[in-house]
Write a protein that holds these residues in place. Structure first.
Motif, mmCIF file in Angstrom:
data_model
loop_
_atom_site.group_PDB
_atom_site.id
_atom_site.type_symbol
_atom_site.label_atom_id
_atom_site.label_comp_id
_atom_site.label_asym_id
_atom_site.label_seq_id
_atom_site.Cartn_x
_atom_site.Cartn_y
_atom_site.Cartn_z
ATOM 1 N N GLU A 4 0.846 -1.188 0.000
ATOM 2 C CA GLU A 4 0.000 0.000 0.000
ATOM 3 C C GLU A 4 0.883 1.240 0.000
ATOM 4 O O GLU A 4 1.880 1.314 0.700
ATOM 5 C CB GLU A 4 -0.886 -0.004 1.251
ATOM 6 N N GLY A 5 0.541 2.193 -0.838
ATOM 7 C CA GLY A 5 1.297 3.431 -0.929
ATOM 8 C C GLY A 5 2.348 3.406 -2.029
ATOM 9 O O GLY A 5 2.867 4.437 -2.396
ATOM 10 N N GLU A 6 2.697 2.213 -2.524
ATOM 11 C CA GLU A 6 3.663 2.125 -3.619
ATOM 12 C C GLU A 6 2.951 2.381 -4.933
ATOM 13 O O GLU A 6 1.797 2.025 -5.107
ATOM 14 C CB GLU A 6 4.302 0.738 -3.659
ATOM 15 N N HIS A 7 3.657 2.987 -5.853
ATOM 16 C CA HIS A 7 3.088 3.294 -7.156
ATOM 17 C C HIS A 7 3.561 2.259 -8.168
ATOM 18 O O HIS A 7 4.657 1.731 -8.072
ATOM 19 C CB HIS A 7 3.502 4.696 -7.611
ATOM 20 N N VAL A 8 2.729 2.005 -9.131
ATOM 21 C CA VAL A 8 3.081 1.111 -10.214
ATOM 22 C C VAL A 8 3.946 1.893 -11.197
ATOM 23 O O VAL A 8 3.608 3.021 -11.562
ATOM 24 C CB VAL A 8 1.811 0.586 -10.933
ATOM 25 N N SER A 9 5.079 1.307 -11.584
ATOM 26 C CA SER A 9 5.941 2.010 -12.528
ATOM 27 C C SER A 9 5.257 2.063 -13.896
ATOM 28 O O SER A 9 4.336 1.303 -14.184
ATOM 29 C CB SER A 9 7.290 1.294 -12.659
ATOM 30 N N HIS A 10 5.748 2.972 -14.718
ATOM 31 C CA HIS A 10 5.195 3.130 -16.072
ATOM 32 C C HIS A 10 5.321 1.818 -16.842
ATOM 33 O O HIS A 10 4.396 1.408 -17.534
ATOM 34 C CB HIS A 10 5.912 4.266 -16.792
ATOM 35 N N ARG A 11 6.463 1.160 -16.720
ATOM 36 C CA ARG A 11 6.693 -0.101 -17.436
ATOM 37 C C ARG A 11 5.735 -1.187 -16.953
ATOM 38 O O ARG A 11 5.158 -1.908 -17.752
ATOM 39 C CB ARG A 11 8.135 -0.556 -17.242
ATOM 40 N N ASP A 12 5.556 -1.276 -15.624
ATOM 41 C CA ASP A 12 4.631 -2.275 -15.083
ATOM 42 C C ASP A 12 3.201 -1.976 -15.499
ATOM 43 O O ASP A 12 2.434 -2.883 -15.822
ATOM 44 C CB ASP A 12 4.717 -2.323 -13.555
ATOM 45 N N GLY A 13 2.848 -0.698 -15.511
ATOM 46 C CA GLY A 13 1.501 -0.311 -15.924
ATOM 47 C C GLY A 13 1.253 -0.626 -17.389
ATOM 48 O O GLY A 13 0.192 -1.134 -17.755
ATOM 49 N N ALA A 14 2.251 -0.351 -18.223
ATOM 50 C CA ALA A 14 2.119 -0.645 -19.659
ATOM 51 C C ALA A 14 2.013 -2.153 -19.878
ATOM 52 O O ALA A 14 1.223 -2.602 -20.708
ATOM 53 C CB ALA A 14 3.300 -0.068 -20.423
ATOM 54 N N ALA A 15 2.793 -2.916 -19.133
ATOM 55 C CA ALA A 15 2.733 -4.377 -19.265
ATOM 56 C C ALA A 15 1.363 -4.894 -18.841
ATOM 57 O O ALA A 15 0.802 -5.797 -19.489
ATOM 58 C CB ALA A 15 3.831 -5.031 -18.432
#
Length: 123
Positions: A4-15
């Motif tokens: 909780e509180g961690e953000h999803v990286s752009h790469r992880d979000g794109a994947a």
């Protein structure tokens, strides 16, 4: 796993988006194949329900296998083309560098010649 509180990286979000999109496309494709198989079976009213289900299952399996082969062939060709384009790009870069180096040498030779000529004339 994300805390909780961690953000999803752009790469992880794109994947993740690509994965969901792929899943949705596969489901839509399978539903289309099922619909086509059912329409095909509807033209054969003599089939029993079990036979129609069997034909539908075989049709969908065969269509998905065919599509998978076609996509794999397309992906393989894309890899080949990428290799060809990268090789051509590298060759063009080398040629451009060679021409720039030759041009720079010619300019330097001309500058040296002009300097020598100017020095000789000024004496």
């Amino acid at each position: 796993m994300r805390r909780e509180g961690e953000h999803v990286s752009h790469r992880d979000g794109a994947a993740l988006v690509n994965s969901v999109e792929g899943y949705l496309r596969a489901r839509a494709y399978q539903e289309d194949a099922c619909r086509e198989a059912e329409q095909f079976c509807a033209r054969m009213p003599w089939l029993t329900s079990a036979q129609a289900e069997d034909v539908t299952r075989h049709y969908v399996r065969q269509r998905i296998a065919l599509t998978r082969r076609m996509l794999q062939t397309t992906a393989d060709r894309a890899v080949e083309l990428r290799g060809e384009y990268e090789a051509r790009y590298a060759a063009l870069r080398r040629e451009l560098l060679r021409r720039h180096a030759a041009g720079a040498c010619a300019v330097l030779a001309c500058a040296t010649a002009v300097g020598s000529l100017a020095g000789a004339l000024s004496r």
